[in-house]
Scaffold this motif. Sequence first.
Motif, mmCIF file in Angstrom:
data_model
loop_
_atom_site.group_PDB
_atom_site.id
_atom_site.type_symbol
_atom_site.label_atom_id
_atom_site.label_comp_id
_atom_site.label_asym_id
_atom_site.label_seq_id
_atom_site.Cartn_x
_atom_site.Cartn_y
_atom_site.Cartn_z
ATOM 1 N N GLN A 156 0.772 -1.350 -0.072
ATOM 2 C CA GLN A 156 0.052 0.015 -0.021
ATOM 3 C C GLN A 156 0.798 1.322 -0.034
ATOM 4 O O GLN A 156 1.673 1.403 0.885
ATOM 5 C CB GLN A 156 -1.015 -0.004 1.277
ATOM 6 N N GLN A 157 0.549 2.271 -0.815
ATOM 7 C CA GLN A 157 1.312 3.393 -0.998
ATOM 8 C C GLN A 157 1.712 4.104 0.279
ATOM 9 O O GLN A 157 2.720 4.472 0.672
ATOM 10 C CB GLN A 157 0.476 4.351 -1.910
ATOM 11 N N ARG A 158 0.851 4.044 1.507
ATOM 12 C CA ARG A 158 0.995 4.596 2.719
ATOM 13 C C ARG A 158 2.358 4.012 3.322
ATOM 14 O O ARG A 158 2.961 4.811 4.375
ATOM 15 C CB ARG A 158 -0.007 4.757 3.652
ATOM 16 N N ASP A 159 2.866 2.896 2.926
ATOM 17 C CA ASP A 159 4.038 2.428 3.290
ATOM 18 C C ASP A 159 5.268 2.448 2.618
ATOM 19 O O ASP A 159 6.337 1.765 2.805
ATOM 20 C CB ASP A 159 3.862 0.649 3.631
ATOM 21 N N LEU A 160 5.025 3.379 1.639
ATOM 22 C CA LEU A 160 6.388 3.700 0.531
ATOM 23 C C LEU A 160 7.469 4.337 1.451
ATOM 24 O O LEU A 160 7.205 5.407 2.034
ATOM 25 C CB LEU A 160 5.512 4.494 -0.451
ATOM 26 N N ALA A 161 8.665 3.978 1.254
ATOM 27 C CA ALA A 161 9.841 4.745 1.701
ATOM 28 C C ALA A 161 10.266 5.421 0.260
ATOM 29 O O ALA A 161 10.606 6.781 0.217
ATOM 30 C CB ALA A 161 10.814 3.805 2.135
ATOM 31 N N ARG A 162 10.736 4.920 -0.801
ATOM 32 C CA ARG A 162 11.230 5.797 -1.978
ATOM 33 C C ARG A 162 10.950 5.064 -3.306
ATOM 34 O O ARG A 162 10.681 3.746 -3.396
ATOM 35 C CB ARG A 162 12.679 5.369 -1.900
ATOM 36 N N LEU A 163 10.764 5.750 -4.217
ATOM 37 C CA LEU A 163 11.108 5.279 -5.508
ATOM 38 C C LEU A 163 12.426 5.376 -6.017
ATOM 39 O O LEU A 163 13.047 6.473 -5.999
ATOM 40 C CB LEU A 163 10.036 6.324 -6.498
ATOM 41 N N ILE A 164 13.035 4.252 -6.990
ATOM 42 C CA ILE A 164 14.193 4.471 -7.183
ATOM 43 C C ILE A 164 14.298 4.159 -8.754
ATOM 44 O O ILE A 164 13.854 3.170 -9.160
ATOM 45 C CB ILE A 164 15.191 3.511 -6.472
ATOM 46 N N LEU A 165 14.372 5.405 -9.450
ATOM 47 C CA LEU A 165 14.555 5.152 -10.950
ATOM 48 C C LEU A 165 15.841 4.894 -11.429
ATOM 49 O O LEU A 165 16.900 5.202 -10.827
ATOM 50 C CB LEU A 165 13.889 6.622 -11.515
ATOM 51 N N THR A 166 15.882 3.943 -12.320
ATOM 52 C CA THR A 166 17.216 3.746 -12.936
ATOM 53 C C THR A 166 17.787 4.484 -14.212
ATOM 54 O O THR A 166 16.653 4.872 -14.685
ATOM 55 C CB THR A 166 17.686 2.072 -13.160
ATOM 56 N N ALA A 167 18.960 4.561 -14.425
ATOM 57 C CA ALA A 167 19.325 5.586 -15.472
ATOM 58 C C ALA A 167 20.471 4.643 -16.112
ATOM 59 O O ALA A 167 21.514 4.243 -15.300
ATOM 60 C CB ALA A 167 19.622 6.866 -15.009
#
Length: 382
Positions: A156-167
């Motif tokens: 669930q989104q409320r438990d999100l810490a980070r989005l990590i995009l790769t490049a």
Amino acid sequence: MSRTGVAILGSTGSIGTQTLEVIAQLGEHFNVVSLAAGSNIDLLAKQVAKFDPHIVVARTGETKIGGKRVLPTPDGLIEAVTHPDVDIVVAATSGHEAIRATWAAIETGKTIAIANKETIVCAGELIIPLAAKHGVEIRPVDSEHSAIWQCLQTAQQRDLARLILTASGGPFLRTPADELANVTVEKALAHPNWSMGSKITIDSATLMNKGLEVIEAHHLFAVPYDQIEVVIHREQIVHSMVEWNDRTTIAQLSFPDMKLPIQYALTYPRRLPGPCAPLDFRRMSRMSFEELDPDQFPAFKLARQAGIAGRTYPTVLSAADEIAVGAFLSGKIGFKQIASTIESAVSAHYPETVTDLDVVFEADRWARTYTNRLVGRATAGG
Ligand code: NDP
Ligand code: MG
């Protein structure tokens, strides 16, 4: 099972042609209702002959292709997406042309498979609430956002810490800063992993593309900028990751092939046999991750700052980038001047709150005029 009706805006481009390859492969599941292109009439005519759409749109004033009436842009784009047989719109034109049509598609309840970056970067704060109001799904096509979308389905989104995009880091990750001034168009167009349109390929070399993706991720997934990070991953097998509060990280892995995220956006929630070969982990001896140095890639830094500053800054950034990249491709300015040109435009801009699309288009016009004047005065080099 009834077939899903598809409208493709930008059918002759890199994403558009790959969408048609996916549809040809999936056969009975899809029905191409509309095809819209810019000026590549030869290719559009071949696509019309093969897919027999109800609606054909082109920018160039053609009136007939293969016996079918051709509608002009921009009004034809609206007809292309709002046709009653259309269930899903693949928004894959370059530039701003798709924004109004995407808006109209959302208002008529069509699912959106979004490739076009400008729609979300410049008008995300209008488009995302509009889609929520109409109960319309916006499915990302870009590989990083598709990956995040898939990873976000695990908690669930409320438990999100980070989005990590790769490049990937593009072709100049290891190029010393003082050599970047002499980068040629040919070298900048040689992306290590993906074959794409020329604008997005140059954006991948400056890492502007990654900056625009950070802004898109912010809007698409309603995540604050301080929870969005970027990490360099040369191999481009991990397409992005989501870290949850318990420090579990979920990643999406596959070979780099745009046909996979395109297919997932079309078939969601199903996962049909895909265009990709299976990963062979026994042969993957190395998966590397490293920090992105924002000083090596000023365009990335500018994009992130413009995203955080909000209002019309992302529009100005995006429009100035389009003009600067065009000027680089035609030899008017050097590679390093792409970022400095954008920086001048962003610094000179008086931002407005984005209350409607007209505000976006006005900021876009201002930025184009300003940047065209700048690159008109510039001399290549430096
Ligand atoms: P291309 O330049 O390859 O294709 C652009 C498409 O848009 C072409 O079909 C072109 O038509 C059409 N087009 C351009 N202007 C108009 C117009 N005024 N009216 C109607 N059609 C128009 O771009 P890409 O496919 O690479 O990218 C498309 C979008 O998707 C961009 O916003 C890009 O940032 C985004 N994207 C692309 C990815 C990729 O892998 N390529 C990945 C993620 C996002 P024609 O050629 O006939 O003139
Ligand atoms: Mg991408």
